[in-house]
Design an enzyme around this catalytic site. Structure first.
Site, short mmCIF file in Angstrom:
data_model
loop_
_atom_site.label_atom_id
_atom_site.label_comp_id
_atom_site.label_asym_id
_atom_site.label_seq_id
_atom_site.Cartn_x
_atom_site.Cartn_y
_atom_site.Cartn_z
N LYS A 65 0.86 -1.20 0.00
CA LYS A 65 0.00 0.00 0.00
C LYS A 65 0.89 1.24 0.00
CE LYS A 65 -4.03 1.91 2.50
NZ LYS A 65 -4.98 1.68 3.62
N SER A 140 -9.85 1.84 2.54
CA SER A 140 -8.93 2.55 1.69
C SER A 140 -7.88 1.68 1.01
CB SER A 140 -8.23 3.64 2.52
OG SER A 140 -7.40 3.04 3.50
N SER A 164 -10.21 -0.51 6.72
CA SER A 164 -9.58 -0.39 5.40
C SER A 164 -8.87 -1.62 4.86
CB SER A 164 -8.58 0.76 5.41
OG SER A 164 -9.26 1.96 5.18
N1 GLN Z 1 -13.29 4.11 5.76
C1 GLN Z 1 -12.80 4.57 7.02
C2 GLN Z 1 -12.41 6.02 6.91
O1 GLN Z 1 -12.74 6.59 5.94
C3 GLN Z 1 -11.62 3.74 7.45
C4 GLN Z 1 -10.41 4.05 6.71
C5 GLN Z 1 -9.25 3.23 7.15
O2 GLN Z 1 -9.40 2.20 7.81
N2 GLN Z 1 -8.06 3.71 6.83
O3 GLN Z 1 -11.83 6.58 7.78
#
Ligand code: GLN
Length: 476
Positions: A65, A140, A164
């Protein structure tokens, strides 16, 4: 069967039998990326020469990532503000992978600074779901999950602050594990919300997940929040046996908004595990309804503090307005941040700064931390009686690209089942448990008490070995 469609453990066996080698696997992956990544757009950077390991290559190449630092290699969090930033050091997980003989196939796409649930908030543009290119891969870590599902990667690392790793794994029909907070070093992971972030594996099956966790887990003197605890051999937890396990089903997770097809896939999974000897009990996580609100206070507050360092001085982008507005330094800060950050990042910095500001701190951040304790206590209570908790990973299957991008609140709600595990610091996995009529994958989430990844893997493995969902392959 081409090499890139195999799992890491299958490839390890072939390497051991001298039937293949790292170079051939790498070539098969690069070939697949060339053939399919113009459709999927999982990668933001492919290391054509293989950002290779220092040790003799015996490992399986991995996708990383874009928020995990690789020494002297551009790492941007899919943000314009980090354009050109080449970290002078490796993240601890990268160092550990190198020591295991692993090479890196590339950096994969993500929501900018990991803020999002769809990978649409990327400076590089969205990644697409390999099962349906009109849909999002989740986020994400959408690039990580899409790369694995499309066989452009054997396995990948993602990061999980509120879901995410697990939500994109569910949307793409692969396995994703968020380890216990402190199980894996965060050193070299560009911080989103430091009290919630964890790096974890995204893989094709549970066995690969255990293998990858073996490599990356452990205490690190560079991360004071990493736990000083021995790392078990997680492959020993891969037992097809859940007899005597009592699993809790939190009633608050099976409410309005849960797609009926997902509900019936989860019910079928429960029946499956019952046949293997597990028992189930309806339980309660009474503070669930506050989880999303609590998360968006705590996470944005920490993010606003963590992102204050991106001001054009030390990292990446630097912009000056023309003509000058005030003083050159303030102008430079403002212009860099304005041009460098996308809309969602600005929204969250403002939210978080507000929640932390004098006069509001007690009402928002402090209260958020208190509710967080109540949420954690809910879990502790279930774990007095049950070894695990089983839920859906997400309330819906992958949604259409663009469907939620103009409605941040409905986007935030797609994390409703994953966020609590981060607030409580507990480990959680998502594994494939079916497909909806629209052809999109469905994910099953299992959670356990802190540092009990072994039980998590064991239940996941038992279920996987009794089903074929993980074997279905995408055709692109
Ligand atoms: N979707 C969640 C957010 O927008 C979690 C994102 C994540 O786990 N990095 O914060």
């Amino acid at each position: 069967m081409t090499l890139n469609t195999l799992t890491a453990h299958e490839l390890f066996d072939l390497i051991k039998a001298k039937q293949t080698n790292t170079k051939s696997i790498q070539a098969a992956l690069l070939d697949q990326i060339q053939k399919t990544d113009h459709k999927v757009k999982a990668y933001v950077r492919v290391f054509e020469n293989g950002e290779t390991a220092s040790a003799p290559e015996t490992g399986i190449p991995i996708a990383i990532k874009d928020n995990i630092c690789i020494k002297n290699t551009e790492t941007t969090c899919a943000s314009r503000i980090l354009k050109g930033f080449k970290p002078p050091y490796d993240a601890t997980v990268i160092k550990k992978l190198r020591n295991a003989g692993t090479s890196f196939i590339g950096h994969v796409n993500m929501d900018e600074f990991a803020f999002g649930s769809s990978t649409e908030n990327s400076y590089y543009g969205p990644t697409r779901n390999p099962w349906n290119l009109d849909c999002v891969p989740g986020g994400s870590s959408g690039g990580s999950a899409a790369a694995v599902a499309s066989h452009e990667a054997i396995w990948a690392l993602g990061s999980d602050t509120g879901g995410s790793i697990r939500q994109p794994a569910a949307f793409c029909g692969v396995v994703g594990l968020k380890p216990t907070y402190g199980r894996v070093s965060r050193y070299g992971l560009i911080a989103f919300a430091s009290s919630l972030d964890q790096i974890g594996p995204i893989t094709k099956d549970v066995t690969d997940c255990a293998l990858l966790l073996n490599i990356i887990a452990g205490h690190d003197e560079y991360d004071s929040t990493s736990a000083e605890m021995a790392v078990p051999d997680y492959t020993r937890a891969l037992l097809k046996d859940v007899k005597n396990f009592k699993i809790g089903i939190p009633k608050e997770y099976f409410i309005e908004g849960l797609d009926p097809e997902i509900k019936s896939a989860i019910t079928a999974a429960i029946e499956n595990l019952k046949k293997q000897g597990a028992t189930f009990k309806e339980m309660s996580l009474p503070h669930t309804e506050y989880a999303v609100a609590t998360y968006y206070i705590v996470a944005t507050a920490e993010a606003s503090s963590n992102l204050a360092r991106f001001d054009g001085v030390q990292y990446g982008l630097r912009e000056q307005p023309f003509p000058a507005r005030r003083t050159p330094l303030i102008d430079m800060y403002e212009e860099t941040r304005d041009k460098g950050f996308g809309a969602e990042v600005k929204r969250r910095i403002m939210l978080g700064t507000y929640a932390l500001s004098a006069g509001y701190y007690d009402a928002y951040y402090l209260r958020g931390q208190k509710v967080r304790t109540l949420i954690k206590n809910d879990f502790d209570k279930i774990f007095e009686e049950c070894q695990a908790i089983l839920t859906p990973t997400a309330p819906t299957t992958a949604f259409k690209i663009g469907e939620k991008s103009s409605d941040p609140l409905s986007m935030y709600l797609s994390d409703i089942y994953t966020i609590s595990a981060n607030l409580a610091g507990i480990p959680a996995i998502s594994i494939p448990c079916g497909f909806a009529k629209n052809g999109l994958p469905i994910g099953l989430q299992i959670m356990t008490k802190p540092f009990d990844e072994e039980t998590l893997l064991r239940i996941a493995y038992t279920y996987e070995q009794n089903t074929d969902w993980h074997k279905r392959k995408v055709s692109l």
